[in-house]
Motif scaffolding. Structure first.
Motif, PDB file in Angstrom:
ATOM      1  N   GLN A  45      28.238  40.055  32.429  1.00  0.00           N
ATOM      2  CA  GLN A  45      29.204  39.823  33.503  1.00  0.00           C
ATOM      3  C   GLN A  45      30.517  40.495  33.155  1.00  0.00           C
ATOM      4  O   GLN A  45      31.004  40.411  32.035  1.00  0.00           O
ATOM      5  CB  GLN A  45      29.439  38.333  33.741  1.00  0.00           C
ATOM      6  CG  GLN A  45      30.442  38.059  34.874  1.00  0.00           C
ATOM      7  CD  GLN A  45      30.420  36.617  35.332  1.00  0.00           C
ATOM      8  OE1 GLN A  45      29.541  36.200  36.085  1.00  0.00           O
ATOM      9  NE2 GLN A  45      31.391  35.837  34.880  1.00  0.00           N
ATOM     10  N   VAL A  46      31.071  41.210  34.122  1.00  0.00           N
ATOM     11  CA  VAL A  46      32.373  41.848  33.982  1.00  0.00           C
ATOM     12  C   VAL A  46      33.189  41.464  35.201  1.00  0.00           C
ATOM     13  O   VAL A  46      32.720  41.613  36.339  1.00  0.00           O
ATOM     14  CB  VAL A  46      32.251  43.382  33.908  1.00  0.00           C
ATOM     15  CG1 VAL A  46      33.612  44.013  33.652  1.00  0.00           C
ATOM     16  CG2 VAL A  46      31.259  43.798  32.843  1.00  0.00           C
ATOM     17  N   GLY A  47      34.389  40.956  35.001  1.00  0.00           N
ATOM     18  CA  GLY A  47      35.178  40.550  36.151  1.00  0.00           C
ATOM     19  C   GLY A  47      36.649  40.368  35.824  1.00  0.00           C
ATOM     20  O   GLY A  47      37.027  40.164  34.662  1.00  0.00           O
ATOM     21  N   PHE A  48      37.466  40.469  36.854  1.00  0.00           N
ATOM     22  CA  PHE A  48      38.893  40.234  36.697  1.00  0.00           C
ATOM     23  C   PHE A  48      39.175  38.739  36.617  1.00  0.00           C
ATOM     24  O   PHE A  48      38.632  37.951  37.388  1.00  0.00           O
ATOM     25  CB  PHE A  48      39.666  40.828  37.869  1.00  0.00           C
ATOM     26  CG  PHE A  48      39.758  42.326  37.846  1.00  0.00           C
ATOM     27  CD1 PHE A  48      40.683  42.965  37.027  1.00  0.00           C
ATOM     28  CD2 PHE A  48      38.928  43.100  38.636  1.00  0.00           C
ATOM     29  CE1 PHE A  48      40.770  44.347  36.997  1.00  0.00           C
ATOM     30  CE2 PHE A  48      39.003  44.482  38.615  1.00  0.00           C
ATOM     31  CZ  PHE A  48      39.932  45.108  37.790  1.00  0.00           C
ATOM     32  N   THR A  49      40.047  38.367  35.685  1.00  0.00           N
ATOM     33  CA  THR A  49      40.556  36.997  35.628  1.00  0.00           C
ATOM     34  C   THR A  49      41.971  36.927  36.171  1.00  0.00           C
ATOM     35  O   THR A  49      42.461  35.849  36.505  1.00  0.00           O
ATOM     36  CB  THR A  49      40.520  36.457  34.192  1.00  0.00           C
ATOM     37  OG1 THR A  49      41.253  37.337  33.330  1.00  0.00           O
ATOM     38  CG2 THR A  49      39.080  36.347  33.701  1.00  0.00           C
ATOM     39  N   SER A  50      42.647  38.082  36.250  1.00  0.00           N
ATOM     40  CA  SER A  50      43.935  38.192  36.925  1.00  0.00           C
ATOM     41  C   SER A  50      44.050  39.594  37.485  1.00  0.00           C
ATOM     42  O   SER A  50      43.513  40.551  36.909  1.00  0.00           O
ATOM     43  CB  SER A  50      45.098  37.895  35.967  1.00  0.00           C
ATOM     44  OG  SER A  50      45.175  38.874  34.950  1.00  0.00           O
ATOM     45  N   LEU A  51      44.724  39.733  38.623  1.00  0.00           N
ATOM     46  CA  LEU A  51      44.821  41.032  39.288  1.00  0.00           C
ATOM     47  C   LEU A  51      46.038  41.053  40.196  1.00  0.00           C
ATOM     48  O   LEU A  51      46.204  40.192  41.056  1.00  0.00           O
ATOM     49  CB  LEU A  51      43.557  41.310  40.103  1.00  0.00           C
ATOM     50  CG  LEU A  51      43.553  42.594  40.938  1.00  0.00           C
ATOM     51  CD1 LEU A  51      43.586  43.823  40.042  1.00  0.00           C
ATOM     52  CD2 LEU A  51      42.317  42.645  41.845  1.00  0.00           C
ATOM     53  N   ASP A  52      46.902  42.049  40.000  1.00  0.00           N
ATOM     54  CA  ASP A  52      48.077  42.247  40.839  1.00  0.00           C
ATOM     55  C   ASP A  52      48.062  43.674  41.366  1.00  0.00           C
ATOM     56  O   ASP A  52      47.951  44.637  40.595  1.00  0.00           O
ATOM     57  CB  ASP A  52      49.368  42.011  40.038  1.00  0.00           C
ATOM     58  CG  ASP A  52      49.499  40.572  39.562  1.00  0.00           C
ATOM     59  OD1 ASP A  52      49.373  39.659  40.395  1.00  0.00           O
ATOM     60  OD2 ASP A  52      49.711  40.370  38.353  1.00  0.00           O
TER      61      ASP A  52
ATOM     62  N   PRO B  49      33.959  46.430  36.764  1.00  0.00           N
ATOM     63  CA  PRO B  49      33.097  46.041  37.882  1.00  0.00           C
ATOM     64  C   PRO B  49      32.683  47.235  38.728  1.00  0.00           C
ATOM     65  O   PRO B  49      31.577  47.272  39.257  1.00  0.00           O
ATOM     66  CB  PRO B  49      33.978  45.071  38.671  1.00  0.00           C
ATOM     67  CG  PRO B  49      34.880  44.466  37.651  1.00  0.00           C
ATOM     68  CD  PRO B  49      35.180  45.603  36.691  1.00  0.00           C
ATOM     69  N   THR B  50      33.568  48.234  38.871  1.00  0.00           N
ATOM     70  CA  THR B  50      33.226  49.403  39.672  1.00  0.00           C
ATOM     71  C   THR B  50      32.047  50.147  39.081  1.00  0.00           C
ATOM     72  O   THR B  50      31.158  50.610  39.805  1.00  0.00           O
ATOM     73  CB  THR B  50      34.439  50.352  39.775  1.00  0.00           C
ATOM     74  OG1 THR B  50      35.532  49.634  40.337  1.00  0.00           O
ATOM     75  CG2 THR B  50      34.120  51.549  40.651  1.00  0.00           C
ATOM     76  N   ASP B  51      31.996  50.274  37.745  1.00  0.00           N
ATOM     77  CA  ASP B  51      30.887  50.963  37.098  1.00  0.00           C
ATOM     78  C   ASP B  51      29.553  50.334  37.470  1.00  0.00           C
ATOM     79  O   ASP B  51      28.616  50.998  37.901  1.00  0.00           O
ATOM     80  CB  ASP B  51      31.040  50.917  35.569  1.00  0.00           C
ATOM     81  CG  ASP B  51      32.239  51.698  35.085  1.00  0.00           C
ATOM     82  OD1 ASP B  51      32.612  52.669  35.752  1.00  0.00           O
ATOM     83  OD2 ASP B  51      32.786  51.317  34.041  1.00  0.00           O
ATOM     84  N   ILE B  52      29.465  49.021  37.265  1.00  0.00           N
ATOM     85  CA  ILE B  52      28.204  48.334  37.533  1.00  0.00           C
ATOM     86  C   ILE B  52      27.923  48.330  39.023  1.00  0.00           C
ATOM     87  O   ILE B  52      26.772  48.445  39.449  1.00  0.00           O
ATOM     88  CB  ILE B  52      28.233  46.909  36.964  1.00  0.00           C
ATOM     89  CG1 ILE B  52      28.346  46.974  35.429  1.00  0.00           C
ATOM     90  CG2 ILE B  52      26.980  46.130  37.369  1.00  0.00           C
ATOM     91  CD1 ILE B  52      28.329  45.625  34.750  1.00  0.00           C
TER      92      ILE B  52
ATOM     93  N   LYS C  48      43.694  41.737  34.180  1.00  0.00           N
ATOM     94  CA  LYS C  48      42.990  41.388  32.946  1.00  0.00           C
ATOM     95  C   LYS C  48      41.510  41.284  33.270  1.00  0.00           C
ATOM     96  O   LYS C  48      41.097  40.628  34.224  1.00  0.00           O
ATOM     97  CB  LYS C  48      43.502  40.065  32.396  1.00  0.00           C
ATOM     98  CG  LYS C  48      42.851  39.662  31.063  1.00  0.00           C
ATOM     99  CD  LYS C  48      43.405  38.344  30.548  1.00  0.00           C
ATOM    100  CE  LYS C  48      44.836  38.498  30.091  1.00  0.00           C
ATOM    101  NZ  LYS C  48      45.344  37.255  29.447  1.00  0.00           N
ATOM    102  N   LEU C  49      40.709  41.944  32.461  1.00  0.00           N
ATOM    103  CA  LEU C  49      39.274  42.061  32.685  1.00  0.00           C
ATOM    104  C   LEU C  49      38.530  41.387  31.540  1.00  0.00           C
ATOM    105  O   LEU C  49      38.849  41.603  30.376  1.00  0.00           O
ATOM    106  CB  LEU C  49      38.913  43.545  32.734  1.00  0.00           C
ATOM    107  CG  LEU C  49      37.610  44.009  33.354  1.00  0.00           C
ATOM    108  CD1 LEU C  49      37.569  43.651  34.830  1.00  0.00           C
ATOM    109  CD2 LEU C  49      37.484  45.527  33.177  1.00  0.00           C
ATOM    110  N   THR C  50      37.554  40.548  31.880  1.00  0.00           N
ATOM    111  CA  THR C  50      36.753  39.879  30.855  1.00  0.00           C
ATOM    112  C   THR C  50      35.306  40.321  30.967  1.00  0.00           C
ATOM    113  O   THR C  50      34.738  40.364  32.061  1.00  0.00           O
ATOM    114  CB  THR C  50      36.835  38.353  30.987  1.00  0.00           C
ATOM    115  OG1 THR C  50      38.180  37.932  30.774  1.00  0.00           O
ATOM    116  CG2 THR C  50      35.947  37.666  29.957  1.00  0.00           C
ATOM    117  N   GLN C  51      34.718  40.681  29.832  1.00  0.00           N
ATOM    118  CA  GLN C  51      33.313  41.078  29.760  1.00  0.00           C
ATOM    119  C   GLN C  51      32.576  40.131  28.823  1.00  0.00           C
ATOM    120  O   GLN C  51      33.053  39.803  27.740  1.00  0.00           O
ATOM    121  CB  GLN C  51      33.191  42.508  29.227  1.00  0.00           C
ATOM    122  CG  GLN C  51      31.767  42.948  28.912  1.00  0.00           C
ATOM    123  CD  GLN C  51      31.459  42.906  27.417  1.00  0.00           C
ATOM    124  OE1 GLN C  51      32.305  43.223  26.593  1.00  0.00           O
ATOM    125  NE2 GLN C  51      30.262  42.474  27.084  1.00  0.00           N
ATOM    126  N   SER C  52      31.417  39.659  29.259  1.00  0.00           N
ATOM    127  CA  SER C  52      30.598  38.799  28.410  1.00  0.00           C
ATOM    128  C   SER C  52      29.154  39.274  28.468  1.00  0.00           C
ATOM    129  O   SER C  52      28.686  39.770  29.494  1.00  0.00           O
ATOM    130  CB  SER C  52      30.691  37.335  28.851  1.00  0.00           C
ATOM    131  OG  SER C  52      30.211  37.176  30.174  1.00  0.00           O
TER     132      SER C  52
END
Length: 358
Positions: A230-237, A156-159, A58-62
């Protein structure tokens, strides 16, 4: 998916525009970065090895660029369509589900109230879907295409990749520090422009220690404590997502647009890539360097006299009159619309754009 989706993807290249990465990348080690004392070059180089990663998250962007608030009517926003979408994306948070199985299989689901937008890539087949508009686009890529279409989705990879391109003698790169993102150990590096002529304060990249996957990217404006983007994962499997996630069939009542790009690369080579370096007349030109780079679109790009009432009203509320046109300066990026229809943008003050336009 609308062109306005995840608009910071459009802003980020301007923010972190610069020269080719410094020799530190070319000389970087290719070993895992789980050791105790990696260099910043080690961390940056490790990003390349994440291209074949398999994961779900899950990715969150603000975004908080300090845009002025616009009035809303009794029925909600007084703006509709893309204008409303753009402002919402620049002033609030959004969450997406991301599924990746290597470089050729990706799915991004952006869920909004009573609606969903999807991007699905499976090899050379790409689908975008907008449930609110009931529209789908099917794109066929060249069979050897290494990357999917630039749909506007920011990860996140883009930035991270754009920030890496800005590592030049104009940038200070910090030593990596340990952080945790979405439950994964990561190395974080901070890029700080040396020039005082940019609105960018810092760019922070957090990279998974084991896989090299960028987990979070943060752009902070100069003099600001909170992130502008800011772009980042809040969960990652980690692990391969279910294969069915990369298959898409539009509903029977959907309006479908077909775009076949399978011969695009061949046609480009046949035409000599427009004499390689030649411009079509509507491409941007660039002045300045590093973090102070300014992009300019030619005269006639924006005809303010032909804008509708809604667009004109929005333009008047977002911009202010300056010498030779109208402009807006957010905490991170400025845009200048000249009276002759040129558009200049950069991570610089408006005064720098006005000077560059003369």
């Amino acid at each position: 998916m609308k062109k306005s989706a995840w608009l910071p993807a459009v802003i980020a290249p301007v923010v972190v525009a610069g020269a080719v990465a410094a020799p530190m990348i070319a000389n970087a080690a290719n070993d895992p970065i789980a050791g105790t004392n990696p260099t910043a070059a080690d961390v940056i180089a490790s990003i390349a090895k994440s291209s074949d990663a398999q994961y779900s998250g899950k990715l969150t962007q603000s975004s908080d660029l300090g845009l002025p608030e616009l009035p809303t009517g009794s029925g909600g926003s007084s703006l509709e369509g893309d204008a409303s979408d753009v402002l919402g994306l620049l002033t609030s948070s959004h969450t997406a589900r991301v599924y990746v199985d290597g470089a050729s299989k990706q799915r991004v689901q952006l869920t909004q109230q009573l609606a969903e937008q999807d991007l699905v890539r499976n090899g050379s087949e790409v689908w975008t879907w907008d449930s609110k508009e009931r529209t789908a686009t099917h794109v066929t890529l060249p069979s050897d295409s290494a990357k999917g279409p630039q749909d506007g989705t920011t990860t996140p990879t883009d930035i991270a990749e754009q920030a890496v391109d800005a590592i030049t003698p104009t940038t200070t790169v910090s030593k990596p520090t340990e952080v945790s993102v979405a439950g994964h150990d990561a190395w974080q590096i901070t890029l700080t422009p040396k020039s005082s002529g940019t609105l960018v304060g810092t760019v922070r990249l957090a990279v998974d220690q084991q896989t090299g996957l960028p987990l979070r990217a943060t752009i902070q404006a100069a003099g600001q404590d909170d992130p502008a983007v800011q772009v980042g994962f809040t969960s990652l499997d980690y692990g391969a997502p279910a294969a069915r996630l990369f298959d898409f069939t539009p509903p029977s009542n959907a309006k479908v647009t077909e775009k076949d790009l399978s011969d695009a690369e061949h046609d480009a080579h046949a035409k000599g890539d427009h004499a390689r370096g030649a411009h079509d007349g509507d491409e941007p030109t660039f002045t300045g360097e590093g973090w102070g780079t300014i992009a300019e679109l030619p005269a006639g790009t924006v005809d303010q006299s032909s804008l509708g009432d809604e667009a004109s009203g929005l333009l008047g509320q977002l911009t202010k009159a300056v010498d030779g046109g109208r402009a807006v300066q957010t905490s991170l990026v400025s845009v200048y619309l000249t009276d002759d229809g040129r558009v200049l943008a950069g991570a610089v003050p408006v005064s720098s754009l006005v000077a560059a336009a003369k």
